[in-house]
Design an enzyme around this catalytic site. Sequence first.
Site, PDB file in Angstrom:
ATOM      1  N   ILE A  18      -2.945  33.964 -56.423  1.00 27.99           N
ATOM      2  CA  ILE A  18      -3.000  35.131 -55.539  1.00 27.99           C
ATOM      3  C   ILE A  18      -1.660  35.853 -55.509  1.00 27.99           C
ATOM      4  O   ILE A  18      -1.608  37.086 -55.577  1.00 27.99           O
ATOM      5  CB  ILE A  18      -3.431  34.702 -54.131  1.00 27.99           C
ATOM      6  CG1 ILE A  18      -4.910  34.302 -54.133  1.00 27.99           C
ATOM      7  CG2 ILE A  18      -3.192  35.814 -53.117  1.00 27.99           C
ATOM      8  CD1 ILE A  18      -5.386  33.663 -52.843  1.00 27.99           C
ATOM      9  N   LYS A  42       8.353  28.440 -64.617  1.00 26.69           N
ATOM     10  CA  LYS A  42       7.191  29.222 -64.178  1.00 26.69           C
ATOM     11  C   LYS A  42       7.623  30.589 -63.678  1.00 26.69           C
ATOM     12  O   LYS A  42       6.946  31.589 -63.894  1.00 26.69           O
ATOM     13  CB  LYS A  42       6.428  28.479 -63.089  1.00 26.69           C
ATOM     14  CG  LYS A  42       5.590  27.313 -63.577  1.00 26.69           C
ATOM     15  CD  LYS A  42       4.670  26.780 -62.485  1.00 26.69           C
ATOM     16  CE  LYS A  42       3.570  27.765 -62.149  1.00 26.69           C
ATOM     17  NZ  LYS A  42       2.583  27.217 -61.185  1.00 26.69           N
ATOM     18  N   ASN A  97       3.339  34.502 -49.002  1.00 23.70           N
ATOM     19  CA  ASN A  97       2.172  33.926 -49.658  1.00 23.70           C
ATOM     20  C   ASN A  97       2.331  32.446 -49.996  1.00 23.70           C
ATOM     21  O   ASN A  97       1.332  31.725 -50.054  1.00 23.70           O
ATOM     22  CB  ASN A  97       1.887  34.714 -50.950  1.00 23.70           C
ATOM     23  CG  ASN A  97       0.896  34.009 -51.854  1.00 23.70           C
ATOM     24  OD1 ASN A  97      -0.293  33.951 -51.572  1.00 23.70           O
ATOM     25  ND2 ASN A  97       1.402  33.445 -52.950  1.00 23.70           N
ATOM     26  N   TYR A 160      -4.066  21.308 -43.675  1.00 27.78           N
ATOM     27  CA  TYR A 160      -4.003  22.665 -44.218  1.00 27.78           C
ATOM     28  C   TYR A 160      -4.567  23.673 -43.223  1.00 27.78           C
ATOM     29  O   TYR A 160      -3.967  24.718 -42.960  1.00 27.78           O
ATOM     30  CB  TYR A 160      -4.786  22.723 -45.531  1.00 27.78           C
ATOM     31  CG  TYR A 160      -4.799  24.086 -46.179  1.00 27.78           C
ATOM     32  CD1 TYR A 160      -3.691  24.549 -46.886  1.00 27.78           C
ATOM     33  CD2 TYR A 160      -5.919  24.915 -46.091  1.00 27.78           C
ATOM     34  CE1 TYR A 160      -3.703  25.796 -47.490  1.00 27.78           C
ATOM     35  CE2 TYR A 160      -5.940  26.157 -46.691  1.00 27.78           C
ATOM     36  CZ  TYR A 160      -4.828  26.598 -47.385  1.00 27.78           C
ATOM     37  OH  TYR A 160      -4.847  27.837 -47.964  1.00 27.78           O
ATOM     38  N   LYS A 164      -2.579  26.804 -41.267  1.00 23.46           N
ATOM     39  CA  LYS A 164      -2.967  28.208 -41.382  1.00 23.46           C
ATOM     40  C   LYS A 164      -3.321  28.804 -40.014  1.00 23.46           C
ATOM     41  O   LYS A 164      -3.110  30.006 -39.785  1.00 23.46           O
ATOM     42  CB  LYS A 164      -4.143  28.346 -42.355  1.00 23.46           C
ATOM     43  CG  LYS A 164      -3.764  28.078 -43.809  1.00 23.46           C
ATOM     44  CD  LYS A 164      -2.716  29.065 -44.314  1.00 23.46           C
ATOM     45  CE  LYS A 164      -2.460  28.931 -45.795  1.00 23.46           C
ATOM     46  NZ  LYS A 164      -1.513  29.941 -46.319  1.00 23.46           N
ATOM     47  N   THR A 195      -8.612  29.976 -58.454  1.00 25.07           N
ATOM     48  CA  THR A 195      -7.239  29.882 -58.940  1.00 25.07           C
ATOM     49  C   THR A 195      -7.004  28.490 -59.508  1.00 25.07           C
ATOM     50  O   THR A 195      -7.793  27.559 -59.289  1.00 25.07           O
ATOM     51  CB  THR A 195      -6.224  30.115 -57.810  1.00 25.07           C
ATOM     52  OG1 THR A 195      -6.379  29.071 -56.829  1.00 25.07           O
ATOM     53  CG2 THR A 195      -6.430  31.480 -57.160  1.00 25.07           C
TER      54      THR A 195
END
Length: 262
Positions: A18, A42, A97, A160, A164, A195
């Site tokens: 993303i 990367k 992000n 997780y 969030k 992804t």
Amino acid sequence: MDDMRDRVAVITGGTAGIGFAIAQELLARGAHVVITGRGQQKLDDAVAALGARASGARASGARASGVRADVANSAEMDAVFAHVAERHGHIDTLVANAAAGPTSVLGSITDEDFDVIFSTNVRGILYTVQKAFPLMRPGGTITLIGSMASIKSSYGLSLYSASKAAIRNFLGAWIQETRGSGVRMNVLSPGPVDTDNLRAGLARALGPDGVEAQLEAMRAGAPLGRIGEPRDIATVAAFLASDEAGFIHGAELFVDGGFSQL
């Protein structure tokens, strides 16, 4: 397509998925883009793929550059925004992000599991926004990348999902604490997006042989008959950064193809 011409955008976790798609979209709309990532190779590859050259500890090109950083490391994030200040002088758009999302089930959650997720997804968001804010100009935008999981958790995603959900509460306080700055701030919460990270998570949970079957099951159960692609999220991030979204502030926008309504 040049509605962000010459604006400066910073995207954390911009080397893949993303974040990389958002960087591509903002570049296509004319922005100068700075991305971060934890791995130097990367990062270099991502900046090269964005059409810039990659070299040294920092990768730079005509309209894209990258700084290696872990968002949970205060000193490394200071270096990111020192680079932005030196290269551009200000920020018009910030997209927080970068995130971590390993699965762990109650009864087997470790200190390391907790620290990995909350240091990246919560402390990392705090460092990103707090350290960027002095460089933001009136009319600027901040988009925090949340998740549908904040309201609709799943097996193994308790940490997780909780991390969030914390982002939503950051937003509620921060729009009050930055009143009068002229900076708009919103949360963009994706649903399932195809992804490498999603596929890796499914492989850990189900084994490599179970990934495609699970993706197909997700598609079959989706209200739109498919799961998201990174550009589905990127175009909405670009909209939130644009003047067309000039009266959207303090919102959480679910970009999930209807999954959260199931």
